[in-house]
Design a protein around this motif. Structure first.
Motif, PDB file in Angstrom:
ATOM      1  N   VAL A   1       8.622  20.377 -24.497  1.00  0.00           N
ATOM      2  CA  VAL A   1       7.945  19.003 -24.835  1.00  0.00           C
ATOM      3  C   VAL A   1       7.010  18.848 -23.490  1.00  0.00           C
ATOM      4  O   VAL A   1       7.604  19.041 -22.280  1.00  0.00           O
ATOM      5  N   GLU A   2       5.928  18.466 -23.877  1.00  0.00           N
ATOM      6  CA  GLU A   2       4.843  17.976 -22.705  1.00  0.00           C
ATOM      7  C   GLU A   2       4.552  16.721 -22.908  1.00  0.00           C
ATOM      8  O   GLU A   2       4.173  16.307 -23.932  1.00  0.00           O
ATOM      9  N   GLU A   3       5.113  15.725 -21.896  1.00  0.00           N
ATOM     10  CA  GLU A   3       4.827  14.388 -22.011  1.00  0.00           C
ATOM     11  C   GLU A   3       3.607  13.974 -21.554  1.00  0.00           C
ATOM     12  O   GLU A   3       3.108  14.312 -20.415  1.00  0.00           O
ATOM     13  N   THR A   4       2.958  12.991 -22.245  1.00  0.00           N
ATOM     14  CA  THR A   4       1.570  12.609 -21.943  1.00  0.00           C
ATOM     15  C   THR A   4       1.396  11.105 -22.435  1.00  0.00           C
ATOM     16  O   THR A   4       1.833  10.887 -23.746  1.00  0.00           O
ATOM     17  N   THR A   5       0.672  10.084 -21.603  1.00  0.00           N
ATOM     18  CA  THR A   5       0.540   9.030 -22.364  1.00  0.00           C
ATOM     19  C   THR A   5      -0.868   8.761 -23.135  1.00  0.00           C
ATOM     20  O   THR A   5      -1.024   7.915 -23.906  1.00  0.00           O
ATOM     21  N   ASP A   6      -1.793   9.958 -22.847  1.00  0.00           N
ATOM     22  CA  ASP A   6      -2.923  10.093 -23.555  1.00  0.00           C
ATOM     23  C   ASP A   6      -3.060  11.220 -24.274  1.00  0.00           C
ATOM     24  O   ASP A   6      -3.364  12.187 -23.755  1.00  0.00           O
TER      25      ASP A   6
ATOM     26  N   ALA B   1       1.266  19.108 -31.873  1.00  0.00           N
ATOM     27  CA  ALA B   1       1.982  20.241 -31.365  1.00  0.00           C
ATOM     28  C   ALA B   1       1.460  21.559 -31.658  1.00  0.00           C
ATOM     29  O   ALA B   1       0.379  21.747 -32.452  1.00  0.00           O
ATOM     30  N   GLU B   2       1.743  22.536 -30.900  1.00  0.00           N
ATOM     31  CA  GLU B   2       0.843  23.821 -31.130  1.00  0.00           C
ATOM     32  C   GLU B   2       2.066  24.987 -31.308  1.00  0.00           C
ATOM     33  O   GLU B   2       2.983  24.800 -30.846  1.00  0.00           O
ATOM     34  N   VAL B   3       1.829  25.876 -32.364  1.00  0.00           N
ATOM     35  CA  VAL B   3       2.744  27.153 -32.509  1.00  0.00           C
ATOM     36  C   VAL B   3       1.889  28.131 -33.197  1.00  0.00           C
ATOM     37  O   VAL B   3       1.095  27.914 -34.112  1.00  0.00           O
ATOM     38  N   ASP B   4       2.074  29.274 -32.451  1.00  0.00           N
ATOM     39  CA  ASP B   4       1.500  30.576 -33.028  1.00  0.00           C
ATOM     40  C   ASP B   4      -0.118  30.379 -33.466  1.00  0.00           C
ATOM     41  O   ASP B   4      -0.528  30.847 -34.448  1.00  0.00           O
ATOM     42  N   GLY B   5      -0.893  29.596 -32.695  1.00  0.00           N
ATOM     43  CA  GLY B   5      -2.206  29.516 -32.799  1.00  0.00           C
ATOM     44  C   GLY B   5      -2.656  28.392 -33.959  1.00  0.00           C
ATOM     45  O   GLY B   5      -3.761  28.083 -34.162  1.00  0.00           O
TER      46      GLY B   5
ATOM     47  N   LEU C   1       5.127  24.063 -28.601  1.00  0.00           N
ATOM     48  CA  LEU C   1       4.873  22.995 -27.608  1.00  0.00           C
ATOM     49  C   LEU C   1       4.472  21.884 -28.312  1.00  0.00           C
ATOM     50  O   LEU C   1       3.654  21.700 -28.853  1.00  0.00           O
ATOM     51  N   VAL C   2       5.102  20.510 -27.998  1.00  0.00           N
ATOM     52  CA  VAL C   2       5.008  19.317 -28.361  1.00  0.00           C
ATOM     53  C   VAL C   2       4.564  18.476 -27.262  1.00  0.00           C
ATOM     54  O   VAL C   2       4.982  18.204 -26.295  1.00  0.00           O
TER      55      VAL C   2
END
Length: 173
Positions: free
Chosen positions: A76-81, A101-105, A50-51
């Motif tokens: 992808v999760e888009e955010t400006t902050d 990003a997050e991957v497997d903890g 998850l980016v």
């Protein structure tokens, strides 16, 4: 004499043919051995990354493409902050880059090459995650120009240490 064949298929690929005359014990032993054989690089096929990235950042989009080309599933999760995201995951300010990003903890900060992600998931060290501080030329998503040598840093509650070294996307130790 008629020939009997027993076919056993395991792990979607492995096929073992046994011909009449094999004992039940030898067949079960071979099946057990086949189940113990590890699948080749299952990490890339099963790990979803998850980016968190800015919607207008082109180099982040290039890094996502690099991960997908390496076989990872990426959301992808888009955010400006990104600051609250980094704070929640415990990314030190001096290791911050342009995406998290997050991957497997684990946390991935910046342009971490897929080879380093794969090694992280294989070794499973006690750590928060990996970081590539800044935006080194030639790193995944930052292609173009003369590639720089850079370190992938393993960081966690006990400190930080070099994890891998790269020039561009090439592992150099």
């Amino acid at each position: 004499m008629r020939r009997r064949t027993l076919e056993i298929q395991c792990m979607d690929r492995l096929q073992i043919d046994f011909h009449y005359g094999q004992t039940r014990r030898s067949v079960l032993g071979l099946v057990a051995a086949a189940l113990l054989v590890p699948r080749s690089s299952a990490f890339a096929q099963t790990s979803n990354i998850l980016v968190h990235k800015d919607p207008d950042c082109g180099c982040c989009t290039g890094w996502v493409r690099h991960l997908r080309d390496a076989g990872f599933a990426v959301t992808v999760e888009e955010t400006t902050d990104l600051q609250p995201v980094r704070k929640r995951f415990g990314v030190p300010a001096d290791l911050a880059a342009c995406h998290t990003a997050e991957v497997d903890g684990y946390v991935l900060e910046g342009h971490v090459p897929a080879a380093a992600v794969r090694r992280l998931l294989e070794k499973r060290p006690t750590a928060i995650g990996l970081a590539v501080p800044g935006m080194p030329a030639g790193s995944p998503g930052m292609e173009g120009g003369v590639p720089q040598r850079y370190d992938v840093v393993l960081f966690g509650a006990t400190g930080r240490q070099p994890f891998m070294h790269f020039v561009g996307a090439e592992n150099v130790g």
